[in-house]
Design an enzyme around this catalytic site. Sequence first.
Site, PDB file in Angstrom:
ATOM      1  N   GLY A  46     -55.174   7.490   4.522  1.00 44.60           N
ATOM      2  CA  GLY A  46     -55.243   8.409   3.391  1.00 44.60           C
ATOM      3  C   GLY A  46     -56.534   9.192   3.465  1.00 44.60           C
ATOM      4  O   GLY A  46     -57.539   8.706   4.001  1.00 44.60           O
ATOM      5  N   GLN A  51     -63.347  14.661   0.921  1.00 42.23           N
ATOM      6  CA  GLN A  51     -63.850  13.929   2.084  1.00 42.23           C
ATOM      7  C   GLN A  51     -64.044  14.831   3.301  1.00 42.23           C
ATOM      8  O   GLN A  51     -64.681  14.419   4.274  1.00 42.23           O
ATOM      9  CB  GLN A  51     -62.917  12.762   2.438  1.00 42.23           C
ATOM     10  N   CYS A  94     -62.779   2.751   3.059  1.00 45.54           N
ATOM     11  CA  CYS A  94     -62.851   4.182   2.758  1.00 45.54           C
ATOM     12  C   CYS A  94     -63.503   4.871   3.951  1.00 45.54           C
ATOM     13  O   CYS A  94     -64.562   4.444   4.410  1.00 45.54           O
ATOM     14  CB  CYS A  94     -63.669   4.413   1.488  1.00 45.54           C
ATOM     15  N   LEU A  95     -62.881   5.948   4.424  1.00 48.26           N
ATOM     16  CA  LEU A  95     -63.433   6.664   5.578  1.00 48.26           C
ATOM     17  C   LEU A  95     -64.809   7.239   5.271  1.00 48.26           C
ATOM     18  O   LEU A  95     -65.588   7.497   6.195  1.00 48.26           O
ATOM     19  CB  LEU A  95     -62.480   7.792   6.006  1.00 48.26           C
ATOM     20  N   HIS A 136     -56.532   5.217  -4.932  1.00 48.18           N
ATOM     21  CA  HIS A 136     -57.815   5.383  -4.236  1.00 48.18           C
ATOM     22  C   HIS A 136     -58.075   6.876  -3.966  1.00 48.18           C
ATOM     23  O   HIS A 136     -59.170   7.383  -4.220  1.00 48.18           O
ATOM     24  CB  HIS A 136     -57.767   4.587  -2.923  1.00 48.18           C
ATOM     25  N   GLU A 137     -57.052   7.569  -3.467  1.00 51.03           N
ATOM     26  CA  GLU A 137     -57.231   8.992  -3.137  1.00 51.03           C
ATOM     27  C   GLU A 137     -57.387   9.836  -4.402  1.00 51.03           C
ATOM     28  O   GLU A 137     -58.193  10.778  -4.437  1.00 51.03           O
ATOM     29  CB  GLU A 137     -56.065   9.499  -2.292  1.00 51.03           C
ATOM     30  N   HIS A 140     -60.846   9.846  -5.621  1.00 52.19           N
ATOM     31  CA  HIS A 140     -61.735  10.795  -4.930  1.00 52.19           C
ATOM     32  C   HIS A 140     -61.717  12.167  -5.607  1.00 52.19           C
ATOM     33  O   HIS A 140     -62.745  12.846  -5.672  1.00 52.19           O
ATOM     34  CB  HIS A 140     -61.306  10.974  -3.465  1.00 52.19           C
TER      35      HIS A 140
HETATM   36 ZN    ZN Z   1     -61.808   6.755   0.212  1.00 54.22          ZN
END
Ligand code: ZN
Length: 167
Positions: A46, A51, A94-95, A136-137, A140
């Site tokens: 995701g 991001q 998380c990236l 989660h997304e 963001h």
């Molecule tokens: Zn994340």
Amino acid sequence: MTARDIVLWPDPRLKTVCNPVVQVDAATRVLVSDMLETMYAAPGRGLAAPQVGALVRIFVMDVDWKEGARAPVVCINPEIESESDDVATRGEGCLSIPGITLEISRPAAVTLSWTDLDGARRSDVFTGFAAACVQHELDHLNGIVTFDHLSPQGRADMEAEYAEVTQ
Ligand code: ZN
């Protein structure tokens, strides 16, 4: 498609409430295409627009691609319509916070509505890992990261650990 650099926490762009997409146009499609390329290259399941530094309400996800064929979902202006009372706890990475996985409790199922790349409004129910991914997304897009779900003490501990792994 171009993989873009992933914005890393504590970059202020990850703490920003993102703007709605007014119109799904060519620029939107380029951004989405780049976001998918970035997510698959990372590799991740995701990715939200902030991001990659774009402060608009878009996220992409593909929760099962590592186990099979790619099936990307593109969510523009997503909104949670309803959520289950029962809660599931799972480890979330998380990236933008590499090296850190946190146990986070969230509603186990959510109904999400969003606009797709054709400009059509859609809705679906997400359960299991996908439910956590959606939330989660969406976090963001509201300037929220996994750290924000912790107690003050838990957060201080994890930020110290993050500082160590990113040294
Ligand atoms: Zn994340």
